[in-house]
Design an enzyme around this catalytic site. Structure first.
Site, PDB file in Angstrom:
ATOM      1  N   SER A 156      18.017  92.867-127.996  1.00 53.00           N
ATOM      2  CA  SER A 156      18.061  93.387-129.365  1.00 53.00           C
ATOM      3  C   SER A 156      17.733  92.275-130.358  1.00 53.00           C
ATOM      4  CB  SER A 156      19.475  93.929-129.650  1.00 53.00           C
ATOM      5  OG  SER A 156      20.412  92.859-129.557  1.00 53.00           O
ATOM      6  N   GLU A 191      26.835  95.205-121.674  1.00 49.12           N
ATOM      7  CA  GLU A 191      27.123  93.780-121.484  1.00 49.12           C
ATOM      8  C   GLU A 191      28.615  93.699-121.208  1.00 49.12           C
ATOM      9  OE1 GLU A 191      25.365  90.794-124.017  1.00 49.12           O
ATOM     10  OE2 GLU A 191      23.779  92.173-124.574  1.00 49.12           O
ATOM     11  N   LYS A 229      11.764  73.450-130.290  1.00 49.07           N
ATOM     12  CA  LYS A 229      13.045  73.983-129.795  1.00 49.07           C
ATOM     13  C   LYS A 229      12.907  74.360-128.318  1.00 49.07           C
ATOM     14  CE  LYS A 229      16.496  77.654-130.231  1.00 49.07           C
ATOM     15  NZ  LYS A 229      16.883  78.941-130.804  1.00 49.07           N
ATOM     16  N   TYR A 270      23.147  80.605-134.271  1.00 42.22           N
ATOM     17  CA  TYR A 270      23.828  79.327-134.519  1.00 42.22           C
ATOM     18  C   TYR A 270      22.859  78.172-134.787  1.00 42.22           C
ATOM     19  CZ  TYR A 270      27.912  81.809-132.738  1.00 42.22           C
ATOM     20  OH  TYR A 270      28.930  82.718-132.561  1.00 42.22           O
ATOM     21  N   ASP A 282      21.531  86.181-121.426  1.00 42.97           N
ATOM     22  CA  ASP A 282      22.834  86.121-122.082  1.00 42.97           C
ATOM     23  C   ASP A 282      23.107  84.656-122.396  1.00 42.97           C
ATOM     24  OD1 ASP A 282      25.027  87.526-123.150  1.00 42.97           O
ATOM     25  OD2 ASP A 282      26.302  86.814-121.524  1.00 42.97           O
ATOM     26  N   HIS A 298      18.366  75.243-124.413  1.00 41.83           N
ATOM     27  CA  HIS A 298      18.931  75.979-123.279  1.00 41.83           C
ATOM     28  C   HIS A 298      17.965  77.056-122.773  1.00 41.83           C
ATOM     29  CE1 HIS A 298      19.696  77.639-127.145  1.00 41.83           C
ATOM     30  NE2 HIS A 298      20.246  78.758-126.704  1.00 41.83           N
ATOM     31  N   ARG A 299      17.335  77.792-123.719  1.00 39.50           N
ATOM     32  CA  ARG A 299      16.427  78.870-123.331  1.00 39.50           C
ATOM     33  C   ARG A 299      15.131  78.303-122.735  1.00 39.50           C
ATOM     34  NH1 ARG A 299      17.172  81.406-127.364  1.00 39.50           N
ATOM     35  NH2 ARG A 299      18.788  82.669-126.405  1.00 39.50           N
ATOM     36  N   GLY A 315      14.531  87.058-132.358  1.00 39.45           N
ATOM     37  CA  GLY A 315      14.375  85.598-132.249  1.00 39.45           C
ATOM     38  C   GLY A 315      14.121  85.179-130.816  1.00 39.45           C
ATOM     39  N   LYS A 316      14.844  85.792-129.881  1.00 33.32           N
ATOM     40  CA  LYS A 316      14.626  85.501-128.458  1.00 33.32           C
ATOM     41  C   LYS A 316      13.213  85.922-128.049  1.00 33.32           C
ATOM     42  CE  LYS A 316      19.354  86.265-126.703  1.00 33.32           C
ATOM     43  NZ  LYS A 316      20.144  87.066-125.743  1.00 33.32           N
TER      44      LYS A 316
END
Ligand code: ITT
Length: 189
Positions: free
Chosen positions: A8, A36, A162, A142, A65, A167-168, A11-12
């Site tokens: 949803s 979830e 980034k 964040y 996640d 992490h991603r 940004g991802k």
């Protein structure tokens, strides 16, 4: 090769699009709701989500996640990151962190990918610090209060930068390596 990004969070979607386009993998944003579950492990949430989506007949997709784990707060907000972002937000976190000396934190991203009939689950981490105040307008969630280098927030750097450290991005690199091992894809993670 086409990969559905089920989330949803736009940004991802943009981060995955930018990551995978240079590898010749086309990403398609899909909004398919899935449960979830409440769990202390990102990976458990992802595995349960993948099972549900596969039961619904969805294939060739990834879900993600993620969470921000602040050391002084014993890992809070962690698996509650989405709820905390929606309720107290970054200002709330900055208030809780007011005067706290140890500002170290870790972002974690667990990706679950179903591709060519195979499941791949990987977790990437990125260490950094919680800034004293919000900075920058890029990114989401964040990003304005997290810095990987102690200087700039994730909201002050371009997506590609980034992706190179986040992490991603780390998780996407691990996923790409697994995909290459499995399907002998050309290119580098
Ligand atoms: P989906 O579950 O639909 O993918 P979401 O935004 O709820 O979207 P998560 O549960 O994975 O995604 O994220 C938990 C929270 O952490 C949420 O508020 C995100 O905005 C935030 N978050 C995740 N990745 C982030 C990143 O790279 N930078 C900043 N915040 C991030």
């Amino acid at each position: 090769m086409k990969l559905g990004v089920i989330t949803s969070n736009p940004g991802k979607v943009e981060e995955y699009r930018r990551y995978f386009e240079r590898l010749g993998v086309e990403t398609v944003h899909m909004r398919i709701p899935y449960d979830e579950i409440q769990s202390s492990e990102l990976e458990e949430v992802v595995r349960k989500g993948m099972d549900e989506l596969k039961r619904k007949g969805v294939s060739d997709f990834l879900i993600d996640d993620s969470g921000l784990f602040i050391n002084d707060l014993k890992g809070f907000p962690g698996v509650w990151s989405a709820y905390v972002q929606k309720t107290i937000g970054n200002d709330g976190i900055l208030k809780i962190m007011d005067g706290v000396e140890d500002r170290s934190a870790v972002f974690k991203c667990c990706i679950g990918c179903n591709i060519g009939g195979r499941d791949i689950v990987v977790t990437g981490v990125c260490g950094g610090t919680i800034l004293e105040r919000s900075r920058g307008t890029e990114g989401f969630g964040y990003d304005p209060i997290f810095s990987h280098d102690g200087v700039r927030s994730f909201a002050e750097i371009p997506i590609d930068e980034k992706n190179a450290v986040s992490h991603r991005g780390v998780a996407a690199g691990m996923l790409t390596e697994e995909m290459m091992k499995t399907f002998c894809l050309e290119g580098k993670p």
